[in-house]
Design a protein around this motif. Structure first.
Motif, PDB file in Angstrom:
ATOM      1  N   GLN A 114       4.104  -4.163  -3.606  1.00 41.92           N
ATOM      2  CA  GLN A 114       3.475  -3.301  -4.601  1.00 41.92           C
ATOM      3  C   GLN A 114       1.985  -3.587  -4.699  1.00 41.92           C
ATOM      4  OE1 GLN A 114       4.863  -3.802  -8.619  1.00 41.92           O
ATOM      5  NE2 GLN A 114       3.854  -1.962  -9.363  1.00 41.92           N
ATOM      6  N   ALA A 115       1.650  -4.873  -4.746  1.00 37.86           N
ATOM      7  CA  ALA A 115       0.235  -5.243  -4.828  1.00 37.86           C
ATOM      8  C   ALA A 115      -0.515  -4.822  -3.568  1.00 37.86           C
ATOM      9  CB  ALA A 115       0.098  -6.748  -5.044  1.00 37.86           C
ATOM     10  N   LEU A 116       0.118  -4.988  -2.405  1.00 42.11           N
ATOM     11  CA  LEU A 116      -0.539  -4.596  -1.160  1.00 42.11           C
ATOM     12  C   LEU A 116      -0.813  -3.097  -1.129  1.00 42.11           C
ATOM     13  CD1 LEU A 116       1.402  -6.767   1.455  1.00 42.11           C
ATOM     14  CD2 LEU A 116      -0.880  -7.145   0.506  1.00 42.11           C
ATOM     15  N   LEU A 117       0.154  -2.310  -1.587  1.00 46.74           N
ATOM     16  CA  LEU A 117      -0.058  -0.860  -1.637  1.00 46.74           C
ATOM     17  C   LEU A 117      -1.161  -0.491  -2.621  1.00 46.74           C
ATOM     18  CD1 LEU A 117       3.635   0.429  -1.489  1.00 46.74           C
ATOM     19  CD2 LEU A 117       1.898   0.592   0.310  1.00 46.74           C
ATOM     20  N   LEU A 118      -1.207  -1.173  -3.761  1.00 43.83           N
ATOM     21  CA  LEU A 118      -2.250  -0.901  -4.743  1.00 43.83           C
ATOM     22  C   LEU A 118      -3.637  -1.226  -4.184  1.00 43.83           C
ATOM     23  CD1 LEU A 118      -0.597  -2.257  -8.013  1.00 43.83           C
ATOM     24  CD2 LEU A 118      -1.294   0.109  -7.586  1.00 43.83           C
ATOM     25  N   ILE A 119      -3.759  -2.373  -3.525  1.00 39.04           N
ATOM     26  CA  ILE A 119      -5.058  -2.762  -2.968  1.00 39.04           C
ATOM     27  C   ILE A 119      -5.479  -1.802  -1.866  1.00 39.04           C
ATOM     28  CG2 ILE A 119      -6.284  -4.582  -1.720  1.00 39.04           C
ATOM     29  CD1 ILE A 119      -4.340  -6.570  -3.139  1.00 39.04           C
TER      30      ILE A 119
END
Length: 354
Positions: A114-119
């Motif tokens: 999720q964090a990777l997609l957000l970044i």
């Protein structure tokens, strides 16, 4: 019997002209390279005394001073220029390669999908938004591309990589580097002032700094004001943005090849120095390299990138910048605000309030 005609010493053999040319080039480059090395030493010393001032930002500022002080400015534009140009181009690329040793894919993947997609979403939106804002302010397409790359990924390093793959001349990188340095420095002063008014936890603030501040050193200077937990999150989020440099540059290279004239020399899809960056990032991720090697690589990276940034800063004439850069400055400030908002939204989603 033909008359004897002695050859000049050191001029025998097929490789002699190359040796003479290389020696002449080294002599021409030496004044600028020595000045850049001295400036980086001074920048690192000031950073050691005042940690909130990133050494790379200081290197650019010292270059600006060298370019605009009476007497010194004429020297940087004359005798020192060949070496300073060499630093701005070739040492920048070498520094990008060594930068790969700071990126651990294990740490990046540890953020979660999720964090990777957000970044990734922040980087893409920041790139597209900054490019659109720059064109709205009627900046040239190539300058807009460099500004968008530097603001969305990792500052001057990303600008150098994009300029190489798109065959953009070094003088056109000067304004984007100046703007990304200015706005990154602005973030160091402004973002920590907003922690209390916005009620940000250290983790959210660290993620915000990592997702929106441009240069790695500027991220560290910003995030460390909120403590060790904020700094740890900020560095990993920032390095996730850094690793996106490779696919962004590859996409730009592929687009450039497709749009180039049939008779034009085609650049590689991914420059060798970006391949080197990815290779060293993969090597770092194995965990095989001992800490002393990584520490030495960090010092080498600071030296290479610092000399490159001093070289680029020394090409900026403040008078010309004020005359031609008003629209660029407004575009940069608007883009800085956009990225700050995008980064804050992503940080809040990564670490929701409990």
């Amino acid at each position: 019997m033909p008359p004897f005609s002695p050859k000049p010493a050191g001029a025998s053999g097929p490789g002699a002209p190359r040796l003479v040319t290389a020696a002449a080039r080294l002599l021409a480059d030496a004044p600028g390279l020595l000045a850049a090395a001295a400036a980086v030493g001074l920048a690192l010393a000031v950073h050691a005394l005042v940690p909130v001032l990133p050494a790379m930002t200081l290197a650019v500022l010292l270059g600006l001073l060298a370019a605009n002080l009476p007497g010194v400015g004429a020297w940087t534009a004359g005798a020192a220029r060949p070496g300073l140009d060499f630093a701005g181009k070739h040492l920048m690329r070498a520094g990008i390669v060594v930068l790969g040793l700071k990126v651990s894919l294990v740490d990046v993947l540890g953020l979660g999908w999720q964090a990777l997609l957000l970044i990734t979403g922040v980087v893409l939106a920041a790139f597209a938004g900054t490019y659109a804002i720059s064109r709205l302010f009627r900046l040239p397409p190539r300058v807009s591309l460099l500004i968008a790359t530097g603001f969305s990924i990792c500052g001057a390093s990303a600008i150098g990589a994009m300029a190489a793959v798109r065959r953009i001349r070094q003088p056109e990188t000067v304004l984007p580097v100046a703007l990304v340095t200015l706005c990154g420095t602005l973030a160091i002063g402004v973002l920590p002032l907003l922690v209390q008014p916005l009620g940000l936890s250290p983790e959210v603030f660290g993620a915000w700094a990592g997702a929106s501040v441009h240069d790695v050193g500027q991220v560290v200077a910003t995030a460390q004001t909120a403590g060790a937990s904020a700094l740890a999150v900020a560095v990993v989020v920032k390095l996730t943005r850094v690793i996106l440099l490779a696919p962004m540059v590859a996409a730009a290279g592929l687009h450039h090849r497709r749009s180039a004239d049939d008779g034009a020399a085609l650049p590689p899809v991914v420059p060798l120095f970006v391949v080197g960056f990815v290779a060293l990032a993969a090597l770092r991720s194995t965990g095989w390299l001992p800490l002393p090697v990584l520490d030495a690589a960090a010092v080498l990276q600071d030296l290479l990138l610092g000399m490159a940034l001093f070289g680029l800063g020394s090409a900026v004439r403040v008078g010309a910048l004020l005359h031609t850069g008003a629209r660029a400055l407004l575009a940069a400030l608007a883009s800085w605000l956009l990225i700050a908002v995008l980064g804050l939204a992503a940080a809040a989603l990564m670490f929701p309030a409990r």
